[in-house]
Design a protein around this motif. Structure first.
Motif, mmCIF file in Angstrom:
data_model
loop_
_atom_site.group_PDB
_atom_site.id
_atom_site.type_symbol
_atom_site.label_atom_id
_atom_site.label_comp_id
_atom_site.label_asym_id
_atom_site.label_seq_id
_atom_site.Cartn_x
_atom_site.Cartn_y
_atom_site.Cartn_z
ATOM 1 N N ALA A 67 -14.285 -2.485 32.322
ATOM 2 C CA ALA A 67 -15.077 -1.294 32.041
ATOM 3 C C ALA A 67 -15.735 -0.773 33.313
ATOM 4 C CB ALA A 67 -16.135 -1.601 30.986
ATOM 5 N N ALA A 68 -16.217 -1.669 34.157
ATOM 6 C CA ALA A 68 -16.868 -1.260 35.407
ATOM 7 C C ALA A 68 -15.866 -0.597 36.343
ATOM 8 C CB ALA A 68 -17.507 -2.470 36.075
ATOM 9 N N GLN A 69 -14.651 -1.115 36.399
ATOM 10 C CA GLN A 69 -13.631 -0.506 37.247
ATOM 11 C C GLN A 69 -13.277 0.890 36.760
ATOM 12 O OE1 GLN A 69 -10.406 -3.262 37.280
ATOM 13 N NE2 GLN A 69 -11.297 -4.565 38.873
ATOM 14 N N GLY A 70 -13.223 1.069 35.462
ATOM 15 C CA GLY A 70 -12.916 2.383 34.903
ATOM 16 C C GLY A 70 -13.995 3.391 35.222
ATOM 17 N N GLN A 71 -15.230 2.965 35.247
ATOM 18 C CA GLN A 71 -16.337 3.868 35.543
ATOM 19 C C GLN A 71 -16.353 4.258 37.012
ATOM 20 O OE1 GLN A 71 -19.836 1.851 34.192
ATOM 21 N NE2 GLN A 71 -19.488 2.393 32.049
ATOM 22 N N LYS A 72 -15.982 3.358 37.885
ATOM 23 C CA LYS A 72 -15.974 3.657 39.315
ATOM 24 C C LYS A 72 -14.961 4.742 39.645
ATOM 25 C CE LYS A 72 -17.459 -0.890 40.889
ATOM 26 N NZ LYS A 72 -17.057 -2.111 41.575
ATOM 27 N N LYS A 73 -13.853 4.758 38.953
ATOM 28 C CA LYS A 73 -12.791 5.714 39.232
ATOM 29 C C LYS A 73 -13.004 7.059 38.544
ATOM 30 C CE LYS A 73 -9.313 2.126 39.822
ATOM 31 N NZ LYS A 73 -8.045 1.596 39.367
ATOM 32 N N SER A 74 -14.058 7.180 37.759
ATOM 33 C CA SER A 74 -14.217 8.386 36.954
ATOM 34 C C SER A 74 -14.667 9.604 37.754
ATOM 35 C CB SER A 74 -15.224 8.133 35.821
ATOM 36 O OG SER A 74 -16.503 7.885 36.349
ATOM 37 N N GLN A 97 -15.315 -17.358 24.999
ATOM 38 C CA GLN A 97 -15.832 -16.036 24.646
ATOM 39 C C GLN A 97 -16.561 -15.417 25.842
ATOM 40 O OE1 GLN A 97 -18.449 -16.014 21.288
ATOM 41 N NE2 GLN A 97 -18.820 -13.819 21.401
ATOM 42 N N ARG A 98 -17.302 -16.219 26.559
ATOM 43 C CA ARG A 98 -18.037 -15.739 27.719
ATOM 44 C C ARG A 98 -17.070 -15.220 28.778
ATOM 45 N NH1 ARG A 98 -21.200 -20.251 28.995
ATOM 46 N NH2 ARG A 98 -22.615 -19.602 27.357
ATOM 47 N N GLU A 99 -15.990 -15.951 29.006
ATOM 48 C CA GLU A 99 -14.985 -15.523 29.991
ATOM 49 C C GLU A 99 -14.316 -14.217 29.566
ATOM 50 O OE1 GLU A 99 -14.260 -16.685 33.001
ATOM 51 O OE2 GLU A 99 -15.936 -18.071 32.745
ATOM 52 N N ARG A 100 -13.986 -14.104 28.291
ATOM 53 C CA ARG A 100 -13.370 -12.869 27.800
ATOM 54 C C ARG A 100 -14.312 -11.682 27.939
ATOM 55 N NH1 ARG A 100 -11.530 -13.499 21.975
ATOM 56 N NH2 ARG A 100 -13.464 -14.675 21.914
ATOM 57 N N ASP A 101 -15.586 -11.888 27.614
ATOM 58 C CA ASP A 101 -16.566 -10.811 27.742
ATOM 59 C C ASP A 101 -16.752 -10.397 29.199
ATOM 60 O OD1 ASP A 101 -16.943 -10.724 25.032
ATOM 61 O OD2 ASP A 101 -18.795 -11.911 25.046
ATOM 62 N N ARG A 102 -16.732 -11.370 30.095
ATOM 63 C CA ARG A 102 -16.866 -11.074 31.517
ATOM 64 C C ARG A 102 -15.684 -10.239 32.002
ATOM 65 N NH1 ARG A 102 -17.737 -16.194 33.946
ATOM 66 N NH2 ARG A 102 -19.905 -15.926 33.383
ATOM 67 N N ALA A 103 -14.475 -10.597 31.599
ATOM 68 C CA ALA A 103 -13.286 -9.845 31.989
ATOM 69 C C ALA A 103 -13.325 -8.429 31.413
ATOM 70 C CB ALA A 103 -12.034 -10.570 31.506
ATOM 71 N N LYS A 104 -13.787 -8.311 30.182
ATOM 72 C CA LYS A 104 -13.886 -7.001 29.550
ATOM 73 C C LYS A 104 -14.895 -6.118 30.291
ATOM 74 C CE LYS A 104 -14.847 -4.935 25.045
ATOM 75 N NZ LYS A 104 -15.246 -5.194 23.663
ATOM 76 N N ALA A 105 -16.016 -6.702 30.693
ATOM 77 C CA ALA A 105 -17.045 -5.958 31.423
ATOM 78 C C ALA A 105 -16.532 -5.518 32.790
ATOM 79 C CB ALA A 105 -18.299 -6.807 31.573
ATOM 80 N N GLN A 106 -15.746 -6.353 33.443
ATOM 81 C CA GLN A 106 -15.179 -5.983 34.742
ATOM 82 C C GLN A 106 -14.209 -4.819 34.607
ATOM 83 O OE1 GLN A 106 -13.525 -9.611 36.278
ATOM 84 N NE2 GLN A 106 -15.368 -10.092 37.477
#
Length: 73
Positions: A17-24, A6-15
């Motif tokens: 989301a962060a990439q999407g915000q950088k490109k906005s 679960q921790r690994e999945r949450d980390r991947a999900k957060a990454q």
């Protein structure tokens, strides 16, 4: 130890989301700077007009307070 996956999945999900915000932003640094300067110039012009109006009102004898000069009770 059951939360490892679960921790690994949450980390991947957060990454993701962060990439999407950088490109906005969609603008390069020089474009953002140019837009910022443009807005700053508009604000300087507005401030200058407001100051000129204030000086003109003061020269015309307008106190800007309105009324007869007495304080309300």
């Amino acid at each position: 130890m059951t939360r490892g996956n679960q921790r690994e999945r949450d980390r991947a999900k957060a990454q993701k989301a962060a990439q999407g915000q950088k490109k906005s932003t969609g603008k390069s640094g020089s474009e953002m700077l140019r837009d910022k300067d443009k807005v700053a110039q508009i604000m300087r012009e507005k401030q200058q007009k407001a100051e000129e109006k204030r000086k003109a009102d003061a020269a015309a004898g307008g106190g800007g307070g309105g009324g007869d000069g007495e304080t309300p009770k």
